[in-house]
Motif scaffolding. Structure first.
Motif, PDB file in Angstrom:
ATOM      1  N   SER A  62       0.836  -1.208   0.000  1.00  0.00           N
ATOM      2  CA  SER A  62       0.000   0.000   0.000  1.00  0.00           C
ATOM      3  C   SER A  62       0.867   1.252   0.000  1.00  0.00           C
ATOM      4  CB  SER A  62      -0.931  -0.020   1.208  1.00  0.00           C
ATOM      5  OG  SER A  62      -1.669   1.178   1.289  1.00  0.00           O
ATOM      6  N   ARG A  63       1.915   1.265   0.862  1.00  0.00           N
ATOM      7  CA  ARG A  63       2.826   2.413   0.875  1.00  0.00           C
ATOM      8  C   ARG A  63       3.556   2.541  -0.452  1.00  0.00           C
ATOM      9  NH1 ARG A  63       3.731   0.550   6.247  1.00  0.00           N
ATOM     10  NH2 ARG A  63       5.587  -0.587   5.545  1.00  0.00           N
ATOM     11  N   GLU A  66       1.205   4.264  -2.965  1.00  0.00           N
ATOM     12  CA  GLU A  66       1.084   5.709  -2.732  1.00  0.00           C
ATOM     13  C   GLU A  66       2.320   6.437  -3.245  1.00  0.00           C
ATOM     14  OE1 GLU A  66       0.313   6.320   1.364  1.00  0.00           O
ATOM     15  OE2 GLU A  66      -1.658   5.349   1.342  1.00  0.00           O
ATOM     16  N   ASP A  67       3.452   5.842  -3.063  1.00  0.00           N
ATOM     17  CA  ASP A  67       4.670   6.479  -3.583  1.00  0.00           C
ATOM     18  C   ASP A  67       4.652   6.502  -5.104  1.00  0.00           C
ATOM     19  OD1 ASP A  67       5.492   6.816  -1.000  1.00  0.00           O
ATOM     20  OD2 ASP A  67       6.764   5.004  -0.974  1.00  0.00           O
ATOM     21  N   ALA A  69       2.056   6.674  -6.997  1.00  0.00           N
ATOM     22  CA  ALA A  69       0.993   7.527  -7.534  1.00  0.00           C
ATOM     23  C   ALA A  69       1.540   8.884  -7.955  1.00  0.00           C
ATOM     24  CB  ALA A  69      -0.111   7.687  -6.496  1.00  0.00           C
ATOM     25  N   ASN A 106      -4.908  13.144  -8.771  1.00  0.00           N
ATOM     26  CA  ASN A 106      -4.944  12.034  -7.826  1.00  0.00           C
ATOM     27  C   ASN A 106      -5.327  12.578  -6.458  1.00  0.00           C
ATOM     28  OD1 ASN A 106      -2.704  10.570  -5.685  1.00  0.00           O
ATOM     29  ND2 ASN A 106      -4.274   9.289  -6.637  1.00  0.00           N
ATOM     30  N   GLY A 109      -4.000  10.174  -0.610  1.00  0.00           N
ATOM     31  CA  GLY A 109      -4.287   8.972   0.164  1.00  0.00           C
ATOM     32  C   GLY A 109      -5.025   7.912  -0.612  1.00  0.00           C
ATOM     33  N   THR A 110      -5.188   8.075  -1.920  1.00  0.00           N
ATOM     34  CA  THR A 110      -5.883   7.072  -2.739  1.00  0.00           C
ATOM     35  C   THR A 110      -4.967   6.612  -3.861  1.00  0.00           C
ATOM     36  OG1 THR A 110      -6.857   8.700  -4.235  1.00  0.00           O
ATOM     37  CG2 THR A 110      -8.099   8.166  -2.241  1.00  0.00           C
ATOM     38  N   ALA A 111      -5.374   5.512  -4.505  1.00  0.00           N
ATOM     39  CA  ALA A 111      -4.617   4.956  -5.625  1.00  0.00           C
ATOM     40  C   ALA A 111      -5.379   5.138  -6.921  1.00  0.00           C
ATOM     41  CB  ALA A 111      -4.332   3.479  -5.372  1.00  0.00           C
TER      42      ALA A 111
END
Length: 625
Positions: A62-63, A66-67, A69, A106, A109-111
């Motif tokens: 998940s992290r 986010e990176d 994105a 974007n 906090g979302t993908a």
């Protein structure tokens, strides 16, 4: 400025404010209508990172997403993606031009990546968004190969379509409603700004308050605008209620201007021509003449005389002939109006030296040669162009300065007053002429005075009788219909079968103070009324009867007779038997009282009335006529 002043400014400039507001809205609508229509299509994509065997790997993935994105946003805005999209569309459009039509965002906090594409038609916008999403997926797939940095057991990170691009129905630009509203708002601001700036630069006098703020000279009155006078002269003006009351107020203020030393010889002038000084002179002279005072109106405007022409008088001889000694003033003074108290001295021939004539001793002797009971009004030229009025003011009791509403400026007023001060002339007051009857600067002329005309037409039928029928009728309505004695209410006796007229009842019921027989009093009522005969002020019935015989208004006379016959009804209320059932002998035993004590008439005994001692002097008792 106070709120009241802002309101007055906006009311005075409301047309300009509305015009600019509408103009701003129309221009904004027209501009927006001619703008090219743009349609916007939106699609979304989600960043995926394969599957994970445990929670720890899922959190790390998940992290990692986010990176990534932030990096994908930069990739989506690159020329490489734009070139691939241009090749897919096959339109031959420059990739740099496509970059300006597409936006990628974007949410924090979302993908999810959201792609927005704009074009001239709905289909072009949808195709461009779809091509951009496909090109971005291809570029990301080239960069995201399996590497040691990825978590173990995870698939390659990539992009998957979430929402396909939609085909827009309505254009996103231009927004007609928003643009029109914005134009109206800007136009309103422009109108308000124009009104405030124009008011700040406008120094014209519009009402009495403007004069009071400019100078300490009192304002004696304000005259309403009369379009007929402006076109045809003062003699053809409308003698309406507003003008009459305004002139009467001016006359009253002039009477109380200096009680100890009331001015008698007055100069009426203005700052510039066309301010209404001649009209004001005539109206003021007529108002003073209506009061019963003799007035002499002198046309001392020896440069542009107008009184004789406007009033329809003889123009051959006048003031200049009197000052030259060719005729006497009594030979050329002409009466005017129906009051018999107004006289006009025309200007006469125009001389080559008007200033010298008006400043001469002959002029001074002339204006002060009239009796002390005569008011002398002198219509002179304006102050600023020539010095005639200033020279003449110095040798009279003072000057009334006329200013024109909406024309005379504060600078003109100050200069005119300064000219009077230089020659030691006295400025008695200022008169504001031509005040509009409608709009922000209107005077107290918008009220309705419908009953004023009715009061002027109402006949004074009962004035000679010495009483007010309306007041008598109202007094009759307040009187009780039954007498009470000892807490017991007396019932009203039944009326006779054939009641006599009111005049006969009054005459039959009247008993003279000098104890004359009853028949004599009846004969007086039945005697014919001779022309010019005097029945006396104490007999209102005869006065009303005389008004009826002279053809007065029937309805008001009947109301007066009804009020006068109230004494008969009240006397009948106090008796247990009708008056007709009583004999002459019994009537003779009724004592006499004067008319003013009629409300205290005692009640008769129901069975055997006994004689009662009469009072002496003003206390004598009797019946009401």
């Amino acid at each position: 400025m106070e709120l009241k002043q802002y309101t007055r400014v906006f009311r005075a400039r409301w047309k300009v404010i509305v015009l600019l507001t509408l103009l701003g809205g129309v221009l904004s609508f027209a501009w927006s209508w001619h703008q090219p229509k743009i349609y916007t299509s939106t699609g979304s994509m989600v960043i995926t990172a394969g599957t994970f065997v445990d929670v720890t790997q899922a959190l790390e993935g998940s992290r990692y997403i986010e990176d990534r994105a932030d990096s994908y946003l930069d990739i989506a805005r690159s020329r490489k993606v734009a070139g691939l999209a241009a090749d897919q569309l096959g339109t031959g459009v420059d990739p740099d031009a496509l970059l300006a039509q597409v936006g990628v965002s974007n949410a924090v906090g979302t993908a999810v990546l959201r792609v927005t594409a704009s074009a001239g038609t709905p289909q072009e916008a949808q195709d461009l968004a779809q091509a951009w999403m496909d090109s971005l997926t291809t570029v990301v797939a080239e960069f995201e190969d399996p590497s040691n940095d990825a978590p173990s057991g995870a698939n390659v990170v990539g992009l998957q379509p979430l929402d396909p691009p939609s085909q827009p129905v309505v254009p996103s630009s231009p927004n007609l409603k928003f643009d029109t509203a914005l134009g109206l708002l800007l136009g309103l601001f422009a109108g308000v700004a124009y009104a405030l700036i124009r008011n700040g630069l406008d120094d014209r006098i519009r009402e009495a308050a403007d004069v009071e703020r400019t100078t300490k000279t009192p304002v004696l009155g304000s005259l309403p605008h009369d379009s007929v006078i402006a076109k045809s002269g003062v003699a053809a003006g409308n003698d309406d209620f507003a003008m009459r009351e305004a002139v009467r107020q001016l006359r009253t203020n002039l009477q109380f201007l200096d009680v100890d030393h009331p001015p008698r010889v007055l100069v009426i002038t203005s700052a510039m021509p066309g301010d209404g000084k001649s009209t004001t002179s005539v109206k003021l002279a007529e108002a003073i003449a209506e009061m019963g005072r003799d007035v002499v109106l002198i046309d001392a405007d020896l440069r542009r005389p107008s009184l004789a022409t406007n009033l329809g008088l003889v123009e051959g001889a006048g003031l200049t002939d009197v000052l030259a000694g060719r005729v006497g003033s009594e030979d050329v003074i002409q009466p005017y109006g129906g009051t018999g108290h107004l006289s006009v001295l025309a200007a006469g021939a125009i001389p080559p030296n008007p200033s010298e004539l008006l400043a001469s001793d002959a002029m001074h002797t002339l204006v002060h040669s009239f009796p002390d009971t005569v008011m002398v009004l002198i219509d002179t030229p304006p102050l600023l162009p020539v010095t005639d009025a200033a020279l003449l003011t110095a040798r009279t009791d003072g000057a009334l300065l006329v200013v024109r509403s909406g024309k005379t400026t504060t600078d003109m007023l100050e200069k005119a007053l300064e000219f009077l001060m230089r020659v030691k002339g006295r400025a008695l007051g200022v008169i504001v002429d031509g005040v509009p009857r409608k709009g922000a600067g209107r005077g107290s002329y918008a009220y309705a005075y419908e009953d004023e005309r009715q009061r002027e037409k109402a006949p004074a039928i009962l004035s000679s009788a010495g009483f007010d029928a309306t007041e008598a009728a109202s007094e009759r309505g307040r009187r009780p219909r039954g007498r009470t004695r000892g807490g017991r209410s007396r019932a009203k006796a039944d009326p006779p079968a054939e009641p006599a007229p009111v005049e006969d009842a009054l005459a039959a019921d009247a008993v003279p103070v000098d104890d004359a027989p009853l028949e004599a009093a009846a004969d007086v009522s039945e005697a014919p009324l001779e022309e010019g005969a005097d029945r006396g002020a104490g007999d209102p019935a005869d006065a009303v009867q005389g008004e009826l015989e002279m053809g007065s208004d029937v309805d008001e006379a009947l109301a007066a007779l009804d009020a006068l016959g109230d004494g008969v009804d009240e006397a009948a209320d106090g008796a247990d038997e009708p008056l007709d059932s009583l004999g002459i002998e019994e009537m003779d035993n009724i004592p006499v009282i004067p008319d003013e004590d009629v409300d205290n008439v005692p009640e008769l005994a129901p069975e055997t009335p006994e004689p009662r001692p009469a009072r002496s002097g003003a206390g004598a008792r009797g019946r009401k006529a």
